[in-house]
Design an enzyme around this catalytic site. Structure first.
Site, PDB file in Angstrom:
ATOM      1  N   LYS A 213       0.866  -1.196   0.000  1.00 51.05           N
ATOM      2  CA  LYS A 213       0.000   0.000   0.000  1.00 51.05           C
ATOM      3  C   LYS A 213       0.900   1.244   0.000  1.00 51.05           C
ATOM      4  O   LYS A 213       1.464   1.605   1.028  1.00 51.05           O
ATOM      5  CB  LYS A 213      -0.881  -0.016   1.254  1.00 51.05           C
ATOM      6  CG  LYS A 213      -2.198   0.695   1.110  1.00 51.05           C
ATOM      7  CD  LYS A 213      -2.135   2.178   0.853  1.00 51.05           C
ATOM      8  CE  LYS A 213      -2.002   3.004   2.111  1.00 51.05           C
ATOM      9  NZ  LYS A 213      -1.858   4.451   1.849  1.00 51.05           N
ATOM     10  N   GLU A 287       9.166   0.760  11.174  1.00 50.33           N
ATOM     11  CA  GLU A 287      10.261   1.729  10.997  1.00 50.33           C
ATOM     12  C   GLU A 287       9.612   3.102  11.083  1.00 50.33           C
ATOM     13  O   GLU A 287       8.914   3.515  10.160  1.00 50.33           O
ATOM     14  CB  GLU A 287      10.959   1.474   9.655  1.00 50.33           C
ATOM     15  CG  GLU A 287      12.350   2.056   9.612  1.00 50.33           C
ATOM     16  CD  GLU A 287      12.352   3.455   9.041  1.00 50.33           C
ATOM     17  OE1 GLU A 287      12.226   4.398   9.851  1.00 50.33           O
ATOM     18  OE2 GLU A 287      12.446   3.589   7.820  1.00 50.33           O
ATOM     19  N   CYS A 321      13.376  10.028   7.728  1.00 51.88           N
ATOM     20  CA  CYS A 321      13.177   9.604   9.116  1.00 51.88           C
ATOM     21  C   CYS A 321      14.473   9.671   9.913  1.00 51.88           C
ATOM     22  O   CYS A 321      14.460   9.923  11.107  1.00 51.88           O
ATOM     23  CB  CYS A 321      12.590   8.205   9.154  1.00 51.88           C
ATOM     24  SG  CYS A 321      13.435   7.052   8.081  1.00 51.88           S
ATOM     25  N   GLU A 418       9.487  15.475  15.659  1.00 53.73           N
ATOM     26  CA  GLU A 418       9.958  15.268  14.286  1.00 53.73           C
ATOM     27  C   GLU A 418       9.261  16.286  13.382  1.00 53.73           C
ATOM     28  O   GLU A 418       8.040  16.266  13.248  1.00 53.73           O
ATOM     29  CB  GLU A 418       9.620  13.841  13.832  1.00 53.73           C
ATOM     30  CG  GLU A 418      10.174  13.527  12.459  1.00 53.73           C
ATOM     31  CD  GLU A 418       9.874  12.095  12.003  1.00 53.73           C
ATOM     32  OE1 GLU A 418       8.724  11.663  12.123  1.00 53.73           O
ATOM     33  OE2 GLU A 418      10.808  11.436  11.527  1.00 53.73           O
TER      34      GLU A 418
END
Ligand code: NDP
Length: 507
Positions: A213, A287, A321, A418
């Site tokens: 996906k 992750e 990331c 983040e």
């Protein structure tokens, strides 16, 4: 004592960040550099008006007939309509994957599976320019990054795991390690093709079949990869691609026919997925986000460190990331490093992602731009000093100037959350102990960087940093043979290398 110069810095400098497409470059030390436009042609890519789901080897509309648009974030122009998968489509794709697993892919000898993976890798190389242009159009990232990083690394992953397919019994997981079955894989928008390769290549090498996906804002390269699977004559159902939004991903991970879930994305969604699969017996790898420290000591080679800092946080607009979003600089050299960093940033070129001169492309979506804008405003409101080079942003599309915050304290949101954008928070330290404490003072634990001349200090630091990947005198360096993954809220499990196989084997 290092004192921040805040907004002043080089703002009056004659050097300026210039849009890449056809604008004048900046006069540097008496030189008047001019960059002629160098746009990559779009002609190599033919984008269809509408795309179906890729299920059982064929493109088909969603059962509901619903579609959504994917746009070019650099211009906001629609690129194509894409089918929106829901429950019935997930059922169909998982059934196709199960059947392919039982009939063809599971029983196939590893050496035969390897041939398909090598074929996919070679086709990716042959069609690399097409993929690079398409990825830049749909994602907004500069063509020099898609061309030199995303696509070659995606091909490298298929090559690497093709090599493992017939050697699984030597991978250290027992004499006859078995695949898990059907893998449900949900990926983000920051490296669309590369994340697809990270997920598919080890899964297929180990003998699993896949339902992938892709992210809602970047579905096109995964659909082109589906075409590559057809071209490679991969047996139908071995790889299935379901486009859609978060609900599609949620339906996939919750499907009882899925044996293994692999997810890359935000910690928030990762937590929801962990809850959804808890108690089901599905194997899970996550992750998730990061807030990495890039630590620069006073003995670091400054020119290289500056390039590492820039690469650490401005590569891919900071949509990474493992981005080095917290710069920790030893206090004695902080002023010098920040000054030189600002000077370097004034030479970055922001603009048309398809221009080969462009360093900084578009932000991937309005939603992401809003998030970066909000967190940057919070940084100012909490008292940090904000600086950006003089920078003309294109009038259409989603753009954010490279931004550096100094005077940041550990409690500031910009030091904790983040941002996932081209925003760097600079903090200082005096001793190695303090550097370690500050580097580890985060809920995340994905990556870190160390810049120093001393090998012993690198080892000392690396032993103490709670991060899955520690780069020394480099940053954002990836290799398919090297495992990647996090601690704490950055998730669990490893992708890449021999370790990445474990996630797809019954070990
Ligand atoms: P998400 O984590 O929401 O998206 C990642 C993928 O998961 C997408 O394919 C998304 O689909 C899908 N998804 C969303 N909700 C669910 C769900 N409940 N169950 C299963 N799959 C789901 O990231 P966003 O794109 O929304 O970005 C939000 C923030 O996450 C960013 O600002 C950034 O901070 C962080 N992020 C971190 C990444 C990383 O690699 N660490 C990557 C991407 C984002 P869809 O795209 O259709 O929503």
């Amino acid at each position: 004592m290092w004192r921040d110069r805040g907004r002043q810095g080089l703002a009056d400098s004659t050097i300026s960040v210039s849009p890449a497409s056809g604008r004048r470059g900046a006069p540097v030390a008496g030189l008047d550099w001019q960059y002629a436009p160098a746009p990559e042609s779009r002609e190599i890519v033919s984008i269809a008006a509408e795309y179906g789901l890729f299920v059982d080897g064929e493109f088909t509309p969603a059962a509901s007939g619903r579609t959504f648009a994917t746009i070019n974030p650099a211009t906001e122009e629609p690129l194509a309509k894409v089918a929106q998968a829901a429950g019935a489509d997930v059922d169909r794709a998982v059934a196709a994957a199960r059947s392919a697993y039982q009939r063809v892919w599971g029983p196939m000898p590893g050496a035969e599976r390897a041939k398909y993976l090598y074929r996919i890798a070679r086709i990716l190389q042959e069609r690399s320019r097409e993929f690079a242009v398409l990825e830049s159009l749909d994602n907004g990232k500069p063509i020099k990054e898609t061309r030199d990083v995303d696509i070659p690394l995606a091909a490298a992953h298929f090559f690497y795991y093709a090599g493992w397919a017939d050697k699984l019994e030597y991978a250290g997981f027992g004499q006859a390690p078995r695949p898990l079955g059907v893998a449900g894989q949900v990926i983000p928008w920051n490296f669309p093709l590369l994340m697809a390769a990270w997920k598919l290549a080890p899964a297929l090498a180990a003998g699993n079949t896949c339902v992938l996906k892709p992210a809602e804002t970047t579905p096109l390269s995964a659909l082109l990869l589906a075409e590559v699977c057809q071209q490679a004559e991969l047996p139908p159902g071995v790889v299935n691609v379901l486009t859609g939004a978060g609900q599609t991903g949620a339906a996939l991970v919750a499907h009882p026919g899925v044996d293994k879930v692999a997810f890359t994305g935000s910690t928030e969604v990762g937590v929801a997925i962990a809850q959804a699969v808890a108690g089901t017996g599905k194997k899970l790898t996550l992750e998730l986000g990061g807030k990495a420290a890039n630590v620069v000591f006073d003995d670091a080679p400054v020119d290289q460190a500056i390039e590492g800092i820039v690469n650490g946080i401005f590569f891919n607009q900071g949509h990474v990331c493992c981005a080095g979003s917290r710069l920790l600089v030893q206090e004695s050299v902080a002023e010098q490093v920040v000054e030189r960093l600002r000077r370097r940033l004034t030479t970055l070129r922001l603009g048309d992602p398809l221009d080969k001169n462009t360093d900084i492309g578009a932000i991937n979506s309005r939603q992401q731009l809003d998030k970066i804008t909000e967190l940057s405003a919070a940084g100012e409101a909490e008292g940090a000093h904000r600086w950006s080079p003089p920078c003309e942003l294109p009038s259409r599309g989603f753009w954010f100037a490279p931004t550096v915050f100094t005077g940041v304290s550990q409690s500031h949101r910009i030091a904790r959350e983040e941002i996932f954008g081209p925003v760097l928070s600079v903090l200082t330290f005096r001793t190695p102990d303090e550097a370690v404490t500050k580097a580890n003072n985060t809920a995340y634990g994905l990556s870190a960087g160390i810049w120093t001349e001393k090998g012993s200090r690198i080892l000392w630091m690396a032993q103490r940093m709670r991060a899955g990947v520690v780069w020394a005198n480099t940053y954002n360096r990836f290799d398919p043979a090297s495992p990647f993954g996090g601690y704490k809220e950055s998730g669990y499990g490893r992708e890449g290398g021999r370790h990445g196989l474990a996630a797809y084997l019954d070990v």
